[in-house]
Scaffold this motif. Sequence first.
Motif, mmCIF file in Angstrom:
data_model
loop_
_atom_site.group_PDB
_atom_site.id
_atom_site.type_symbol
_atom_site.label_atom_id
_atom_site.label_comp_id
_atom_site.label_asym_id
_atom_site.label_seq_id
_atom_site.Cartn_x
_atom_site.Cartn_y
_atom_site.Cartn_z
ATOM 1 N N LYS A 40 0.846 -1.185 0.000
ATOM 2 C CA LYS A 40 0.000 0.000 0.000
ATOM 3 C C LYS A 40 0.888 1.244 0.000
ATOM 4 O O LYS A 40 1.830 1.353 0.778
ATOM 5 C CB LYS A 40 -0.875 -0.016 1.263
ATOM 6 N N PHE A 41 0.594 2.169 -0.924
ATOM 7 C CA PHE A 41 1.243 3.472 -0.959
ATOM 8 C C PHE A 41 0.155 4.540 -0.949
ATOM 9 O O PHE A 41 -0.825 4.438 -1.697
ATOM 10 C CB PHE A 41 2.112 3.639 -2.209
ATOM 11 N N GLY A 42 0.326 5.539 -0.122
ATOM 12 C CA GLY A 42 -0.637 6.630 -0.060
ATOM 13 C C GLY A 42 0.067 7.975 0.022
ATOM 14 O O GLY A 42 1.095 8.109 0.701
ATOM 15 N N ILE A 43 -0.465 8.958 -0.672
ATOM 16 C CA ILE A 43 0.091 10.312 -0.655
ATOM 17 C C ILE A 43 -1.047 11.309 -0.471
ATOM 18 O O ILE A 43 -2.053 11.251 -1.194
ATOM 19 C CB ILE A 43 0.851 10.647 -1.957
ATOM 20 N N LEU A 44 -0.884 12.182 0.484
ATOM 21 C CA LEU A 44 -1.769 13.327 0.627
ATOM 22 C C LEU A 44 -0.888 14.565 0.591
ATOM 23 O O LEU A 44 -0.125 14.824 1.528
ATOM 24 C CB LEU A 44 -2.550 13.250 1.933
ATOM 25 N N PHE A 45 -0.969 15.311 -0.501
ATOM 26 C CA PHE A 45 -0.036 16.418 -0.730
ATOM 27 C C PHE A 45 -0.825 17.697 -0.960
ATOM 28 O O PHE A 45 -1.783 17.725 -1.742
ATOM 29 C CB PHE A 45 0.855 16.124 -1.933
ATOM 30 N N GLN A 46 -0.407 18.771 -0.265
ATOM 31 C CA GLN A 46 -1.020 20.093 -0.431
ATOM 32 C C GLN A 46 0.040 21.095 -0.880
ATOM 33 O O GLN A 46 1.201 21.024 -0.467
ATOM 34 C CB GLN A 46 -1.641 20.564 0.883
ATOM 35 N N ASP A 47 -0.395 22.038 -1.705
ATOM 36 C CA ASP A 47 0.533 23.033 -2.235
ATOM 37 C C ASP A 47 -0.247 24.299 -2.568
ATOM 38 O O ASP A 47 -1.491 24.316 -2.553
ATOM 39 C CB ASP A 47 1.235 22.478 -3.479
ATOM 40 N N TYR A 48 0.480 25.367 -2.880
ATOM 41 C CA TYR A 48 -0.131 26.617 -3.324
ATOM 42 C C TYR A 48 0.865 27.341 -4.213
ATOM 43 O O TYR A 48 2.072 27.046 -4.224
ATOM 44 C CB TYR A 48 -0.537 27.489 -2.134
ATOM 45 N N VAL A 49 0.381 28.292 -4.981
ATOM 46 C CA VAL A 49 1.243 29.089 -5.861
ATOM 47 C C VAL A 49 1.944 30.144 -5.007
ATOM 48 O O VAL A 49 1.270 30.936 -4.337
ATOM 49 C CB VAL A 49 0.429 29.744 -6.988
ATOM 50 N N PRO A 50 3.290 30.173 -5.005
ATOM 51 C CA PRO A 50 4.007 31.095 -4.109
ATOM 52 C C PRO A 50 3.581 32.542 -4.259
ATOM 53 O O PRO A 50 3.421 33.255 -3.258
ATOM 54 C CB PRO A 50 5.472 30.892 -4.505
#
Length: 821
Positions: free
Chosen positions: A696-706
């Motif tokens: 099992k691989f899981g990714i929860l990634f958050q980002d924004y435009v600088p």
Amino acid sequence: MKRNYLLVLLTSLFSFLSVAQSAVIRGVILDEASNPINAVNIKANTGEGTASNENGFYELRIASDIEVTIVFSHVSYKKLQVKFNLKNGQELEFNPVLKTNVEQIATVVINTNTRQSVDGVTSISPEMIRTIKGAQPGVENILKTLPGVNISNELSTQYSVRGGNFDENLVYVNEIEVYRPFLIRSGNQEGLSFVNTDMVQNVDFSAGGFQAKYGDKLSSVLDITYRTPVAFGIRTDLSLLGGSITGEGISKDGKFSGLASVRYRDNSLILNNLETQGNVEPVFADVQTYLTYRFSDKFHLNFLGNISLNQYNFEPENRQTNFGTLQDPVALLVVYDGREQDEYQTYFGAFKANYFANEKLTLKLIGSAYHTLEQEYFDILAQYRLGEVNTNIGDENLGDVEFSEGIGSQLTHARNDLDAFIVNIEHRGDYDIDNESNLEWSVKYTHEDIRDRVVEWEVIDSAGFSIRPPSLSQPNPQPYEPFSGPLTAFENIRALNKVKIDRLQAFGQYSKRTTWGNNDVFYNIGVRAHNWTVSGEGIESTTQTVFSPRAQFSIKPNWEKDMLFRVAGGMYYQPPFYRELRDSSGIVQPNVKAQKSFHIVLGNEYSFNIWDRPFKLVTEAYYKGLTDVNPYTLENVRIRYRARNNATAYAYGLDMRINGEFVPGTESWFSFGYLKTEENIDNRGFISRPTDQRLKFGILFQDYVPNMPDLKMYLNLVYNTGVPGGSPSYADPYDFQIRLRDYRRADLGISYVLVTPEKSYNAKWKQPFKQLSIGFEIYNMFNNQNSITNTWVRDVYSKRQFAIPNFLTPRVFNVRLSARL
């Protein structure tokens, strides 16, 4: 009457709302020797004030969303001045240490997440849950990215943990156990999760080795706490899949507060894109409320209520599924006639009384009732043919079926009705022996009254020949003699059950924080007892009792590196619920024993900084040895037990998760899990269990435009290796260990925040909002063809059975508007 009563309740709630906004700071004030300080004067620059009691405890309500300066002063100690800027409704634990010398100490904040670390509990931010959406939004949408948690159907809120099944998970809301519907066989029918994310304050999750205070299940605990409002507010969320509106407020005298929410969901946008074409009407709605009345500082009364109405109407028309290989492509074409009509109505209400006898002793009394009315009706005739697909590139008939290898039909029928009424009454107690020790206990009585009618049958015809079930041993003398046996349905289940189950449960546990040399130590020991009696019409009354000892130990060495080591284990029993008592023929077997599991969990948490930002790596290794296992088959999300304790099993694995601010100001994580679980039925040897998902691989990634921080993005990505795909009806699971294809899914969300609480706006239309955002989402971004089960089709000519995958949802686009007033 129930709907009218709820309307009056909601009207009364909003009539008491006020516009005050506040947050709460609480804690204990200590001297340099860790002794509590009495009569410390605590004063805020906005006018609020209080004083610590004889045990050093204090609680202060301050204004939110502004900077507040608080002064802690005492004639014998140096004055301490600290600044806070808390959000509306936020509760912060702040434990200052006052010194007698002339130096003022730096600000020390002890976050309540420290408790979850030593307990082996994962805490999830409620704001993250409200932000990260999915095809099935809610807490479960976040859980699937955690290691050890498997959700292989995006339309389902059910999940398996570390080799367990859906029935092995506990769910609590404000210490009140909640239940799921019984008859659901497909995620399409499931509707809304009980947990309303707009009402959530805390989310704690344990994947194993949990304490005795939690109930008798084998796999996991999801412990939800709903918010107690401190001001008026309205939240709303609208999308192409439905919407919700939540109101909250508090009376002027601060005694009465309440949350109320209405949710509506229509999954037509998703289901109309499935391979099976037809008319589908999946409509789900619920009303939920959480009310609190403070009669005094010592006595609080809470009410949690929920009414859920779910309807699923489906008239399938046709389906084409292509499978096989590039060299030998095959297609299944199905034409349907008939319809399915399902309906689930659930009513839930619970009162919880809290009596704070003194600073050390808290007594609670909880009473709840759950009533579910469920029906599952369908008559569907599926006429199918298997065919060879035209693969000639450039041919105008490319992709069409040119030659039929097999034809047949399948008629399925069900008239299933269930009426279940469950009542609980529980006393809980919590006693703080001192600042480092705690004692908890509970006694709980449960009465379950279940009336269930099961009528299901299936007739299969292949090339004009009726297929008899393999379980029948009557020989067929054809072609030498005519077969004179009766026509028999391939599957035929008929049962009428009226069952009552009475349960008496109790637990006691002791927790302590101390030191061992220069190392910080935490340990917890406890035991549960569970007695249950099964009775009913035509059922011989049966009584059984089990005891479940459990323990935890954590140590934080006095090292330069921030490390925490944890070990937990014990005996975990799962006394059978109604579904576990009902065998594959629909008959209740009252002598079914509790499934037993020995747990051992070894964990490590390593906290460190990268790029001057905090990160944490959590690693857990676990082993579960199971006896008295009740084998089952899994069809989509429906579990059908054999109601026999004729198997043993084991599960072991490794879970890892690293989380932190990969992007400044946002939390993300990457998780990995390895699992192996097998069972041995009737001493025939070990085979994979239906939940044997290896990787099992899981990714929860958050980002924004600088340069545009209000333009935000999240990515929710899951990869699971395939689980065993089940077997045809009546088949021996030892003969069918074929695995489904790997589950791969990526959901992407992009939003633009128009209004935030941190900014002031001149535009008049923005001023009423505390928060406003608009965005769009792409579910299953890469359009992966995931499957949840196989359809088994028989070909008379070749004498073969084809395992044809039932594909899940394709790529779907959604638009969302969220606001908070």
